[in-house]
Design a protein around this motif. Structure first.
Motif, PDB file in Angstrom:
ATOM      1  N   ALA A  83      34.035  78.518  47.878  1.00  0.00           N
ATOM      2  CA  ALA A  83      34.073  78.672  46.429  1.00  0.00           C
ATOM      3  C   ALA A  83      34.009  77.317  45.746  1.00  0.00           C
ATOM      4  O   ALA A  83      34.299  76.275  46.342  1.00  0.00           O
ATOM      5  N   PHE A  84      33.627  77.341  44.464  1.00  0.00           N
ATOM      6  CA  PHE A  84      33.638  76.147  43.625  1.00  0.00           C
ATOM      7  C   PHE A  84      34.342  76.507  42.315  1.00  0.00           C
ATOM      8  O   PHE A  84      33.945  77.451  41.635  1.00  0.00           O
ATOM      9  N   ALA A  85      35.397  75.767  41.986  1.00  0.00           N
ATOM     10  CA  ALA A  85      36.189  76.071  40.799  1.00  0.00           C
ATOM     11  C   ALA A  85      35.662  75.317  39.581  1.00  0.00           C
ATOM     12  O   ALA A  85      35.599  74.093  39.577  1.00  0.00           O
ATOM     13  N   PHE A  86      35.284  76.053  38.539  1.00  0.00           N
ATOM     14  CA  PHE A  86      34.912  75.448  37.261  1.00  0.00           C
ATOM     15  C   PHE A  86      36.159  75.183  36.417  1.00  0.00           C
ATOM     16  O   PHE A  86      36.168  74.300  35.568  1.00  0.00           O
ATOM     17  N   VAL A  87      37.192  75.991  36.654  1.00  0.00           N
ATOM     18  CA  VAL A  87      38.470  75.837  35.951  1.00  0.00           C
ATOM     19  C   VAL A  87      39.537  75.503  36.979  1.00  0.00           C
ATOM     20  O   VAL A  87      39.703  76.237  37.960  1.00  0.00           O
ATOM     21  N   ASP A  88      40.231  74.394  36.788  1.00  0.00           N
ATOM     22  CA  ASP A  88      41.292  73.987  37.710  1.00  0.00           C
ATOM     23  C   ASP A  88      42.440  73.407  36.898  1.00  0.00           C
ATOM     24  O   ASP A  88      42.429  72.239  36.516  1.00  0.00           O
ATOM     25  N   ALA A  91      48.064  75.550  38.117  1.00  0.00           N
ATOM     26  CA  ALA A  91      48.621  76.869  38.403  1.00  0.00           C
ATOM     27  C   ALA A  91      47.571  77.968  38.314  1.00  0.00           C
ATOM     28  O   ALA A  91      47.849  79.122  38.660  1.00  0.00           O
ATOM     29  N   PHE A  92      46.357  77.612  37.863  1.00  0.00           N
ATOM     30  CA  PHE A  92      45.279  78.598  37.743  1.00  0.00           C
ATOM     31  C   PHE A  92      43.942  77.950  38.075  1.00  0.00           C
ATOM     32  O   PHE A  92      43.647  76.847  37.611  1.00  0.00           O
ATOM     33  N   ARG A  93      43.164  78.629  38.908  1.00  0.00           N
ATOM     34  CA  ARG A  93      41.816  78.171  39.266  1.00  0.00           C
ATOM     35  C   ARG A  93      40.857  79.349  39.200  1.00  0.00           C
ATOM     36  O   ARG A  93      41.235  80.486  39.504  1.00  0.00           O
ATOM     37  N   ALA A  94      39.608  79.087  38.809  1.00  0.00           N
ATOM     38  CA  ALA A  94      38.593  80.137  38.752  1.00  0.00           C
ATOM     39  C   ALA A  94      37.218  79.508  38.888  1.00  0.00           C
ATOM     40  O   ALA A  94      37.000  78.359  38.497  1.00  0.00           O
ATOM     41  N   GLY A  95      36.275  80.280  39.443  1.00  0.00           N
ATOM     42  CA  GLY A  95      34.924  79.762  39.611  1.00  0.00           C
ATOM     43  C   GLY A  95      34.046  80.734  40.368  1.00  0.00           C
ATOM     44  O   GLY A  95      34.266  81.949  40.330  1.00  0.00           O
ATOM     45  N   VAL A  96      33.050  80.209  41.054  1.00  0.00           N
ATOM     46  CA  VAL A  96      32.100  81.026  41.802  1.00  0.00           C
ATOM     47  C   VAL A  96      32.471  81.037  43.279  1.00  0.00           C
ATOM     48  O   VAL A  96      33.078  80.089  43.792  1.00  0.00           O
ATOM     49  N   VAL A  97      32.099  82.121  43.952  1.00  0.00           N
ATOM     50  CA  VAL A  97      32.421  82.266  45.370  1.00  0.00           C
ATOM     51  C   VAL A  97      31.264  82.958  46.073  1.00  0.00           C
ATOM     52  O   VAL A  97      30.530  83.748  45.458  1.00  0.00           O
ATOM     53  N   GLY A  98      31.081  82.660  47.336  1.00  0.00           N
ATOM     54  CA  GLY A  98      30.012  83.283  48.111  1.00  0.00           C
ATOM     55  C   GLY A  98      30.470  83.610  49.524  1.00  0.00           C
ATOM     56  O   GLY A  98      31.441  83.037  50.023  1.00  0.00           O
ATOM     57  N   LYS A  99      29.782  84.528  50.153  1.00  0.00           N
ATOM     58  CA  LYS A  99      30.110  84.921  51.530  1.00  0.00           C
ATOM     59  C   LYS A  99      28.833  85.181  52.298  1.00  0.00           C
ATOM     60  O   LYS A  99      27.922  85.838  51.802  1.00  0.00           O
ATOM     61  N   LEU A 100      28.757  84.663  53.513  1.00  0.00           N
ATOM     62  CA  LEU A 100      27.621  84.885  54.389  1.00  0.00           C
ATOM     63  C   LEU A 100      27.891  86.107  55.256  1.00  0.00           C
ATOM     64  O   LEU A 100      28.990  86.251  55.806  1.00  0.00           O
ATOM     65  N   ILE A 101      26.912  86.991  55.383  1.00  0.00           N
ATOM     66  CA  ILE A 101      27.063  88.207  56.180  1.00  0.00           C
ATOM     67  C   ILE A 101      26.024  88.203  57.295  1.00  0.00           C
ATOM     68  O   ILE A 101      24.827  88.057  57.041  1.00  0.00           O
ATOM     69  N   PHE A 102      26.505  88.350  58.528  1.00  0.00           N
ATOM     70  CA  PHE A 102      25.614  88.369  59.674  1.00  0.00           C
ATOM     71  C   PHE A 102      25.187  89.798  59.998  1.00  0.00           C
ATOM     72  O   PHE A 102      25.869  90.765  59.664  1.00  0.00           O
ATOM     73  N   GLU A 103      24.065  89.924  60.670  1.00  0.00           N
ATOM     74  CA  GLU A 103      23.496  91.223  60.983  1.00  0.00           C
ATOM     75  C   GLU A 103      24.442  92.039  61.871  1.00  0.00           C
ATOM     76  O   GLU A 103      25.099  91.497  62.761  1.00  0.00           O
ATOM     77  N   GLY A 125      29.630  85.958  43.796  1.00  0.00           N
ATOM     78  CA  GLY A 125      30.428  86.438  42.668  1.00  0.00           C
ATOM     79  C   GLY A 125      31.390  85.393  42.155  1.00  0.00           C
ATOM     80  O   GLY A 125      31.089  84.199  42.162  1.00  0.00           O
ATOM     81  N   GLY A 126      32.566  85.844  41.723  1.00  0.00           N
ATOM     82  CA  GLY A 126      33.550  84.938  41.152  1.00  0.00           C
ATOM     83  C   GLY A 126      34.919  85.138  41.775  1.00  0.00           C
ATOM     84  O   GLY A 126      35.190  86.162  42.406  1.00  0.00           O
ATOM     85  N   PHE A 127      35.777  84.130  41.600  1.00  0.00           N
ATOM     86  CA  PHE A 127      37.139  84.223  42.104  1.00  0.00           C
ATOM     87  C   PHE A 127      38.108  83.679  41.060  1.00  0.00           C
ATOM     88  O   PHE A 127      37.736  82.906  40.170  1.00  0.00           O
ATOM     89  N   ALA A 128      39.360  84.081  41.191  1.00  0.00           N
ATOM     90  CA  ALA A 128      40.434  83.538  40.364  1.00  0.00           C
ATOM     91  C   ALA A 128      41.706  83.553  41.197  1.00  0.00           C
ATOM     92  O   ALA A 128      41.920  84.473  41.995  1.00  0.00           O
ATOM     93  N   GLU A 129      42.509  82.522  41.047  1.00  0.00           N
ATOM     94  CA  GLU A 129      43.781  82.483  41.752  1.00  0.00           C
ATOM     95  C   GLU A 129      44.848  81.880  40.846  1.00  0.00           C
ATOM     96  O   GLU A 129      44.569  81.026  40.005  1.00  0.00           O
ATOM     97  N   VAL A 130      46.076  82.354  41.032  1.00  0.00           N
ATOM     98  CA  VAL A 130      47.188  81.920  40.190  1.00  0.00           C
ATOM     99  C   VAL A 130      48.425  81.703  41.055  1.00  0.00           C
ATOM    100  O   VAL A 130      48.604  82.376  42.081  1.00  0.00           O
ATOM    101  N   TYR A 131      49.242  80.721  40.656  1.00  0.00           N
ATOM    102  CA  TYR A 131      50.499  80.428  41.342  1.00  0.00           C
ATOM    103  C   TYR A 131      51.659  80.810  40.408  1.00  0.00           C
ATOM    104  O   TYR A 131      52.060  80.013  39.558  1.00  0.00           O
TER     105      TYR A 131
END
Length: 271
Positions: A83-88, A91-103, A125-131
């Motif tokens: 993931a890459f956080a645009f907001v940091d 106590a709060f982070r948010a940004g874009v996230v990706g996942k690789l899927i194998f066959e 997609g996107g992610f958000a996390e909070v402490y």
């Protein structure tokens, strides 16, 4: 979700990247300028051959994490997708996230013979996390399937963590996953033609809850840059996944894995 919706999601991510770049370029810097770290490593684990399988197999997978040096990230998990956080804000982070899927096909397991393969692809997609506290992190990811499937997947995890020494941390917490029908159709659906070839009963899934479970880990900071971890996770398939004939007739709702991982951090600077 339709191809048009997936394209809209990709364009939105592109717009966010552009806005971030433009805003920082006004200050004489681009969004990539500054000190960064790259963590690379691998994990080996004993777990189900595929989601819903009853048989287990030793598997290995790469681990990659990219972020800014001096980031206020207080906790990370092997379940976190790149993931890459645009907001940091600490106590709060948010940004874009990706996942690789194998066959996933009959080479993965003989149990899958006669079923359509899940193609190599990914999720974006996107992610958000909070402490809420200094010892608890709650993270959510929402990802759109690309090529492998066309559904939306939502993952939510809460992890409590405590440092038992300067270089050893223990963490644990609950997990929850849900998805739309397009995701379940790719992984758990059985069409009439697939039923005839595979022997599984025909099954057309809807969307809903995918699984609930929990995970725990012991992390050892061996050196300043080398980190190792031992982990165990359990999840119980629910809803459309649990009702699938693939799981009922040839698999198991109970999914357990245990493994080890190691990552090494590289530090670098971009202008």
């Amino acid at each position: 979700m339709s191809r048009r919706s997936a394209l809209a999601l990709a364009l939105s991510v592109g717009v966010l990247l552009g806005l971030s770049s433009a805003a920082q370029a006004q200050d004489g810097q681009y969004f990539w300028s500054g000190d960064w770290y790259l963590k690379v490593g691998a994990t080996g684990f004993l777990g189900p051959k595929y989601d819903g399988a009853s048989d287990r197999l030793f598997q290995a997978a790469p681990l990659i994490s990219l972020g800014r040096a001096g980031s206020t990230v207080r906790f990370s998990s092997r379940n976190d997708n790149p993931a890459f956080a645009f907001v940091d804000k600490g106590a709060f982070r948010a940004g874009v996230v990706g996942k690789l899927i194998f066959e996933r096909d009959e080479d993965t397991s003989s149990d899958l013979e006669g079923l359509d393969p899940v193609r190599f692809g990914g999720e974006l997609g996107g992610f958000a996390e909070v402490y809420p506290t200094d010892w608890l992190r709650i993270r959510a990811e929402l990802r759109q399937g690309i090529r492998s499937h066309h559904g939306l997947v939502a993952d939510v995890a809460a992890d409590g963590f405590v440092d038992v020494s300067d270089n050893v941390r223990i963490s644990a917490g609950p997990r929850l996953s849900a998805a739309t029908s397009d995701y379940f159709d790719a992984y758990y659906g059985v069409s009439s033609s697939e039923a005839a070839k595979s022997g599984y009963s025909k099954y057309t899934p809807s969307g809903g809850l995918n699984s609930v479970g929990a995970g725990a880990a012991i992390t050892w900071q061996a050196t300043e840059k080398l980190e190792t971890s031992a982990f165990a996770e359990y999840k119980r398939l629910m809803g459309p996944a649990a009702d699938s004939s693939i799981v009922k007739e040839g698999g198991s709702r109970n999914q357990f894995l245990v493994g080890l991982s190691a990552t090494y951090r590289f530090d670098f600077t971009l202008d």
